[in-house]
Design an enzyme around this catalytic site. Sequence first.
Site, PDB file in Angstrom:
ATOM      1  CG  ASP A 176      -3.752  -1.009  -6.944  1.00  0.00           C
ATOM      2  OD1 ASP A 176      -4.842  -0.674  -7.444  1.00  0.00           O
ATOM      3  OD2 ASP A 176      -3.635  -1.876  -6.046  1.00  0.00           O
TER       4      ASP A 176
ATOM      5  CG  HIS B 248      -2.104  -0.987   0.950  1.00  0.00           C
ATOM      6  ND1 HIS B 248      -2.973  -1.395   1.939  1.00  0.00           N
ATOM      7  CD2 HIS B 248      -2.509  -1.642  -0.158  1.00  0.00           C
ATOM      8  CE1 HIS B 248      -3.836  -2.263   1.442  1.00  0.00           C
ATOM      9  NE2 HIS B 248      -3.585  -2.431   0.171  1.00  0.00           N
TER      10      HIS B 248
ATOM     11  NE  ARG C  41      -1.801  -5.014  -6.573  1.00  0.00           N
ATOM     12  CZ  ARG C  41      -0.940  -4.374  -5.796  1.00  0.00           C
ATOM     13  NH1 ARG C  41       0.056  -5.020  -5.225  1.00  0.00           N
ATOM     14  NH2 ARG C  41      -1.060  -3.074  -5.595  1.00  0.00           N
TER      15      ARG C  41
ATOM     16  CG  HIS D 275     -10.863  -6.995  -3.153  1.00  0.00           C
ATOM     17  ND1 HIS D 275     -11.616  -5.982  -3.706  1.00  0.00           N
ATOM     18  CD2 HIS D 275      -9.579  -6.716  -3.500  1.00  0.00           C
ATOM     19  CE1 HIS D 275     -10.813  -5.129  -4.329  1.00  0.00           C
ATOM     20  NE2 HIS D 275      -9.564  -5.557  -4.235  1.00  0.00           N
TER      21      HIS D 275
ATOM     22  CG  HIS E 219      -1.859  -9.543  -2.105  1.00  0.00           C
ATOM     23  ND1 HIS E 219      -2.647  -9.900  -3.181  1.00  0.00           N
ATOM     24  CD2 HIS E 219      -0.731  -9.004  -2.636  1.00  0.00           C
ATOM     25  CE1 HIS E 219      -2.016  -9.587  -4.300  1.00  0.00           C
ATOM     26  NE2 HIS E 219      -0.842  -9.055  -4.008  1.00  0.00           N
TER      27      HIS E 219
ATOM     28  CG  ASP F 242      -8.840  -2.362  -6.929  1.00  0.00           C
ATOM     29  OD1 ASP F 242      -7.750  -1.796  -7.104  1.00  0.00           O
ATOM     30  OD2 ASP F 242      -9.035  -3.210  -6.034  1.00  0.00           O
TER      31      ASP F 242
ATOM     32  CE1 TYR G 293       3.188  -6.849  -5.187  1.00  0.00           C
ATOM     33  CE2 TYR G 293       2.532  -8.995  -4.302  1.00  0.00           C
ATOM     34  CZ  TYR G 293       2.215  -7.822  -4.968  1.00  0.00           C
ATOM     35  OH  TYR G 293       0.940  -7.618  -5.419  1.00  0.00           O
TER      36      TYR G 293
ATOM     37  CG  HIS H 261     -10.822  -3.792  -0.039  1.00  0.00           C
ATOM     38  ND1 HIS H 261      -9.815  -3.404   0.795  1.00  0.00           N
ATOM     39  CD2 HIS H 261     -10.228  -4.034  -1.234  1.00  0.00           C
ATOM     40  CE1 HIS H 261      -8.657  -3.410   0.138  1.00  0.00           C
ATOM     41  NE2 HIS H 261      -8.891  -3.788  -1.100  1.00  0.00           N
TER      42      HIS H 261
HETATM   43  N1  GLY Z   1      -6.210  -1.152  -4.435  1.00  0.00           N
HETATM   44  C1  GLY Z   1      -6.441  -2.003  -3.339  1.00  0.00           C
HETATM   45  C2  GLY Z   1      -6.552  -3.385  -3.772  1.00  0.00           C
HETATM   46  O1  GLY Z   1      -6.120  -3.738  -4.838  1.00  0.00           O
HETATM   47  O2  GLY Z   1      -7.137  -4.200  -3.102  1.00  0.00           O
HETATM   48 MN    MN Z   2      -7.930  -4.841  -5.416  1.00  0.00          MN
HETATM   49 MN    MN Z   3      -5.905  -2.453  -6.507  1.00  0.00          MN
END
Ligand code: GLY
Ligand code: MN
Ligand code: MN
Length: 436
Positions: free
Chosen positions: A252, A235, A403, A346, A342, A263, A385, A353
């Site tokens: 992102d 983040h 990502r 989601h 992670h 997103d 990562y 989220h």
């Molecule tokens: N931008 C936050 C996520 O990808 O969950």
């Molecule tokens: Mn996301």
């Molecule tokens: Mn994201």
Amino acid sequence: MFAARRQQLLAALGPNAVAIFVGGRLATRSADTEYPFRQDSDFWYLTGFDHPDAIAVLSTRPGPAFTLFVQPRDRAAETWTGYRPGIEGAVADYGADEAHPRESFLEKLPTLVRGADRIYHTLGREPAIDGRIVSLQDEIRRQSRGGVLPAQALVDPRLLVHEMRLKKTPEEIALMQHAAGISLEAHQAAARLAHPGRYEYELEAELARSFRARGGAGPAYGSIVGGGKNATILHYIRNDQPLVAGDLVLIDAGVEYQGYASDVTRTYPVGGRFGGAARDLYSVVLAAQLAAHDASKPGATLPEIHQTTLRVLVEGLRSLGILSASTDEIVSKELYRPYYMHGTSHWLGLDVHDVGAYVVRADDGTTKPRPLAPGMVYTIEPGLYVAADDEKAPAAFRGIGIRIEDDVVVTETGILNLTRDIPKSIDALEAWVQGT
Ligand code: GLY
Ligand code: MN
Ligand code: MN
């Protein structure tokens, strides 16, 4: 759209029930400045009312079905802080059967809830309202000879509203598709700036400009623009470092459009050419991402999709010499965690989220992952990562973060990728950065 949602919720509340929804307030930024107002998502979903300090009451009891409590018009206040619809506007423009000043809510609360069988109210947000609801029940119990019964249940209305929000209607999908289109243009404009010497914040500024220029509210969450090893911080939002030739830059960022978030993550080569190690690692993440798309269909579950993508990542980490144990051992002992820490997905909607239960209750009270069904929108976002100081990884991979994130909606037969037009092949990303 909002009236139809209220009708659907009213039908679900059951007879003789009252549901209370408290809207968002202005939040202090510092001293006497405030953050721009963003309505509470549930409140917006049910009312479309985009002003602070409102309360909505839905009722299946005799009397008004939809009551709004709002800030009344006030010429002096509006001169400073902007237009208020007021009591009249709440009825004329927002479909309320009745409207009252927000100030009168606690005073009117007894009339609203006295005699209701079920009260839907989220505890823990407004202590004054919580306390009054509890004390009213006691008052009613004490006055039981008056012929009124206390409520049988105090229920959290989010249980119902979040189930509704989880399954998007075609209208909502269209808004989210529009948001994806804005995010595409923003990424493309930012990618053109992914050259050595540019600062991360210049790309962030370009994203913000593109979001607003196309009618978006702004970023749906703090835009992440991480060059080089900053991409390994999940983040990272400082976005204050210069880009370096040969590095990657992870972006992102997604717009919020009419309340809906997009997103999107893409990882671009600074200067327009992926180097060897970056290319190899990128190819692994892309293969994992495509495998997750392939595993997505109605009836599948997010943990299944995660496992599918994970195995491709793990095979890749082995083939690149970053991990050496067997795939099964790496998965079962979670040896991949330093490189993939992670989840893969989601829910996505009014919140980035988004709400909606990830599990369903079985008959025996245990829970199991929720099968995907048409209308659900979620992200597919595997990454890898390699920390800059990871001495176990071959040196060439250290400090690389990648990502790739798409937004997809479940259809009757599979999924529709809302971000399908945002490129992710190595050639297309190089072309975007080169502006060709
Ligand atoms: N931008 C936050 C996520 O990808 O969950
Ligand atoms: Mn996301
Ligand atoms: Mn994201």
